[in-house]
Design a protein around this motif. Structure first.
Motif, short mmCIF file in Angstrom:
data_model
loop_
_atom_site.label_atom_id
_atom_site.label_comp_id
_atom_site.label_asym_id
_atom_site.label_seq_id
_atom_site.Cartn_x
_atom_site.Cartn_y
_atom_site.Cartn_z
N UNK A 1 10.09 -7.31 -4.60
CA UNK A 1 10.72 -6.52 -5.65
C UNK A 1 9.66 -6.02 -6.62
N UNK A 2 9.73 -4.73 -6.92
CA UNK A 2 8.89 -4.13 -7.95
C UNK A 2 9.81 -3.71 -9.09
N UNK B 1 13.04 1.89 -12.19
CA UNK B 1 13.30 0.62 -12.88
C UNK B 1 13.32 -0.53 -11.88
N UNK B 2 13.68 -0.22 -10.62
CA UNK B 2 13.67 -1.21 -9.56
C UNK B 2 13.31 -0.53 -8.24
N UNK B 3 12.47 -1.20 -7.45
CA UNK B 3 12.19 -0.78 -6.09
C UNK B 3 12.13 -2.07 -5.27
N UNK C 1 11.75 13.07 -0.67
CA UNK C 1 10.97 13.20 0.56
C UNK C 1 9.89 12.13 0.65
N UNK C 2 9.29 11.81 -0.49
CA UNK C 2 8.29 10.74 -0.50
C UNK C 2 8.90 9.40 -0.10
N UNK C 3 10.08 9.11 -0.61
CA UNK C 3 10.76 7.86 -0.27
C UNK C 3 11.14 7.83 1.21
N UNK D 1 0.82 -1.21 0.00
CA UNK D 1 0.00 0.00 0.00
C UNK D 1 0.86 1.26 0.00
N UNK D 2 2.00 1.21 0.69
CA UNK D 2 2.87 2.37 0.75
C UNK D 2 3.65 2.60 -0.55
N UNK D 3 4.04 1.52 -1.18
CA UNK D 3 4.95 1.64 -2.34
C UNK D 3 4.24 1.60 -3.68
N UNK D 4 3.05 1.01 -3.75
CA UNK D 4 2.36 0.91 -5.04
C UNK D 4 2.13 2.27 -5.71
N UNK D 5 1.73 3.32 -4.95
CA UNK D 5 1.55 4.63 -5.61
C UNK D 5 2.84 5.14 -6.25
#
Length: 374
Positions: free
Chosen positions: A47-48, A25-27, A102-104, A13-17
């Motif tokens: 891994x996304x 390219x990678x998260x 800042x978002x990260x 939920x936190x990272x999908x947006x």
């Protein structure tokens, strides 16, 4: 390393947006490996990726650990403890902005807090599982000496013969042995089924119903407690004042047995916390009963405190105890529509009682019953 689905869903939920913005390219979400575990210090959990390309382990690709214009690492930490990290790589040709960084940082902080709570929860579950296994083993071992007590008591009864004046003492031992067996049975089923309680979740738990007790009246349930109190007083060199007459309610149904639970707790407290040599007694009333002692009155500022769970008077704190007895007794009384109150002038309850002491009165809050039947 295993994490709960609740945490993994939260991380999604936190990272999908951020992933949906298609700037990475990678998260990757990494968790720190336990110190004793061989292998890489960081374990890839999720891994996304914008492509089917999977990153090699950080222990294989040393360059992956370094930051550059496209790659950044955001630590996941709880105070000074590093729990893991977020690894981010931008799509080629894109640059980091202050807003994206800042978002990260906010995501890393939120995931750090959730990860810390998740790891604590799993550790607590592990400890709880271990403690339950230990409890099961102890309960199993308790059954052996308990069975031996029953056997020895039955052998003594045979040797004494049916007319021996000491038989009531052995019967008392067997009664207490059966009660201990019920407590052990209840402990063994903890976590498998709830003990009966009222609709109020704060209500105290009682033992599961005992078919043998359900057929008894109040007098039959209280007599073993009175006999136990008399024996305790004799061993401690105290005066014991038990009832000589029984009100009409003595023949009433014992119900769920809560009255016996209350009296047992009150008597235990009287013997444990009143000074040596002080008289102790149980007086039966038309609308209830009271357990009293002739010791110094409980201090004024402690007379309500002692009815709270885990609270004990100052003079009692150097003695063994949990501070649950009076809280349990009052909760049981109120659950059944009664009251449990303290009087430091017992004679006001009954003129035959001491002028000063501590009398815990259990009232039924029912119409007054006939005075006595025998």
């Amino acid at each position: 390393m295993q994490l709960t689905n609740r945490f993994l869903d939260f991380a999604d939920q936190q990272l999908d947006p951020l992933v949906s913005r298609k700037v990475f390219s990678h998260l990757d979400l990494y968790l720190s490996a336990p110190p004793e575990q061989p292998g890489p210090p960081l374990i890839l959990i999720q891994q996304w990726s914008s492509s089917s390309h999977a990153l090699p382990a950080t222990s294989v690709d040393i360059e992956l650990r370094q930051t550059n214009e496209e790659r950044r690492w955001y630590p996941l930490q709880d105070a000074d403890l590093i729990l893991g990290a977020l690894h981010v790589e931008l799509e080629p040709g894109l640059s980091w902005t202050k807003d994206l960084d800042e978002q990260m940082c906010r995501c890393a902080l939120s995931i750090s807090n959730a990860l810390g709570r998740d790891l604590e929860c799993m550790q607590l579950r592990k400890e709880l599982h271990h403690e339950r296994n230990q409890l099961k083993m102890l309960v199993h071992q308790l059954r052996n000496p308990l069975a031996a007590l029953r056997t020895y008591a039955q052998l003594i009864i045979r040797r004494l013969g049916p007319e021996n004046i000491h038989l009531p003492l052995i019967d008392g031992i067997l009664t207490e042995q059966r009660q201990l067996g019920r407590y052990i049975d209840a402990i063994e089923t903890l976590g498998q089924q709830k003990l009966p309680s009222g609709s109020d979740t704060s209500s105290p738990y009682l033992l599961p119903p005992d078919a043998a007790q359900q057929n008894k009246n109040l007098k039959e349930l209280l007599i073993p407690l009175i006999e136990r109190a008399s024996a305790t007083a004799s061993l401690q060199g105290r005066q014991w004042h038990g009832p000589s007459q029984w009100p009409a309610w003595g023949g009433c149904s014992a119900g769920d047995g809560s009255t016996a639970e209350i009296v047992a707790n009150l008597l235990e407290n009287a013997f444990r916390y009143s000074p040596p040599g002080c008289a102790v007694g149980l007086t039966l009333l038309a609308d209830g009963l009271c357990v009293w002692d002739g010791g110094p009155p409980i201090a004024t500022d402690e007379r309500q405190l002692i009815f709270r769970r885990g609270e004990r008077g100052i003079t009692s704190r150097d003695r063994p105890g949990t501070g649950l007895g009076l809280a349990l007794a009052r909760a049981l009384a109120e659950r059944n529509g009664g009251q449990l109150t303290l009087s430091v002038e017992p004679w006001r309850i009954n003129t035959n009682l001491p002028k000063q002491g501590n009398a815990f009165r259990l009232s039924w809050l029912q119409p007054t019953l006939p005075a006595a039947i025998e």
